[in-house]
Design an enzyme around this catalytic site. Structure first.
Site, PDB file in Angstrom:
ATOM      1  N   VAL A  15       0.869  -1.179   0.000  1.00  0.00           N
ATOM      2  CA  VAL A  15       0.000   0.000   0.000  1.00  0.00           C
ATOM      3  C   VAL A  15       0.900   1.222   0.000  1.00  0.00           C
ATOM      4  CG1 VAL A  15      -1.806   1.273   1.224  1.00  0.00           C
ATOM      5  CG2 VAL A  15      -1.774  -1.237   1.304  1.00  0.00           C
ATOM      6  N   CYS A  16       0.528   2.209  -0.818  1.00  0.00           N
ATOM      7  CA  CYS A  16       1.212   3.497  -0.809  1.00  0.00           C
ATOM      8  C   CYS A  16       2.696   3.321  -1.157  1.00  0.00           C
ATOM      9  CB  CYS A  16       1.001   4.148   0.558  1.00  0.00           C
ATOM     10  SG  CYS A  16       1.270   5.916   0.618  1.00  0.00           S
ATOM     11  N   THR A  17       3.602   3.903  -0.370  1.00  0.00           N
ATOM     12  CA  THR A  17       5.028   3.793  -0.658  1.00  0.00           C
ATOM     13  C   THR A  17       5.602   2.436  -0.278  1.00  0.00           C
ATOM     14  OG1 THR A  17       5.599   4.812   1.467  1.00  0.00           O
ATOM     15  CG2 THR A  17       5.417   6.282  -0.435  1.00  0.00           C
ATOM     16  N   THR A  26       1.740   3.551  -6.658  1.00  0.00           N
ATOM     17  CA  THR A  26       2.243   4.005  -5.368  1.00  0.00           C
ATOM     18  C   THR A  26       1.523   5.300  -5.009  1.00  0.00           C
ATOM     19  OG1 THR A  26       4.278   4.420  -4.087  1.00  0.00           O
ATOM     20  CG2 THR A  26       4.151   5.407  -6.282  1.00  0.00           C
ATOM     21  N   ASN A  52       2.089  11.925   2.249  1.00  0.00           N
ATOM     22  CA  ASN A  52       2.349  10.727   3.061  1.00  0.00           C
ATOM     23  C   ASN A  52       3.827  10.525   3.236  1.00  0.00           C
ATOM     24  OD1 ASN A  52       1.750   8.360   4.405  1.00  0.00           O
ATOM     25  ND2 ASN A  52       2.025   7.131   2.553  1.00  0.00           N
TER      26      ASN A  52
END
Length: 226
Positions: free
Chosen positions: A126-128, A146, A226
């Site tokens: 998830v995300c980075t 990402t 984030n």
């Protein structure tokens, strides 16, 4: 159909487990490291823990509380990486700059990710978290997504083709975009592990119905880095 599936999944759909360590279903491990973003692991955990007979375990370098990027909240890791050598599903969350950089330079974590990936059914982020997977050497030549602000870095630093989508599947690797996109990815993963009706039942159970407010000059909807 979703209502019928909800009834069929029984305790799993309501989140009640007689023995959270004794599920006969998929063994799902979520990696925690200092500075992760809170919703990245907990959003998918809310969804995946409702899969029939699933076991969801928070894992870190050491057992105990692991703090988020804000340092105000901690989630308890029940297992350390030395205690876990096989998982059906691995999920790597994202973090702010500090947490992501530290994780992608932590060779012990990267070795463990590679080891788990060799035998996993699904490896996800998830995300980075996708940048951490890339640092572990798992995304070379693949398509991935990402957090929007990290897209250029992911693509220019690693041999990765960035796609601006909520989640992207490349073989057994599924990457999600930023933060809340992890819930979308987890529902998709639930449909792959179980079936579409089970995923719809879980979505109904957690009442996930995203309808973001429109952005207007009076109420600007600015993304939170984030």
């Amino acid at each position: 159909m979703a209502t019928a599936a909800l009834a069929a999944t029984g305790a799993a759909a309501t989140g009640a487990h007689a023995d959270p360590r004794g599920g006969a279903g998929p063994n799902i491990g979520i990696l925690l490291y200092d500075g992760y973003s809170l919703l990245d692991p907990t959003g998918p955990a809310e969804v995946l823990s409702r899969l029939p007979d699933a076991t969801v375990t928070m894992i870190a370098e050491r057992r105990g509380a692991v703090r988020t990027d804000t340092a105000d909240v901690a989630v308890v890791a029940e297992r350390c990486i030395d205690e876990v050598d096989r998982l059906d599903v691995l999920l790597v969350p994202g973090a702010g700059n500090r947490g992501t950089v530290e994780a992608m330079n932590n060779e012990a974590l990267l070795r463990w990710i590679r080891r788990i990936h060799r035998h996993s059914r699904w490896t996800t982020s998830v995300c980075t978290g996708s940048i951490i997977l890339a640092a572990a050497g798992l995304l070379g030549g693949r398509r991935a997504t990402t957090y929007w602000a990290s897209a250029e870095y992911l693509q220019s630093t690693f041999d990765v083709t960035y796609l601006p989508q909520r989640y992207v599947r490349s073989g057994k690797i599924i990457t999600a975009a930023g933060v809340s996109a992890g819930v979308d990815m987890a529902l998709y993963l639930a449909s792959l592990i179980a079936d579409d009706d089970t995923a719809k039942a879980i979505q109904l159970a957690v009442e996930y119905d995203p309808q973001p407010p429109p952005s207007t000059p009076e109420t600007p909807q600015s993304p939170v880095p984030n």
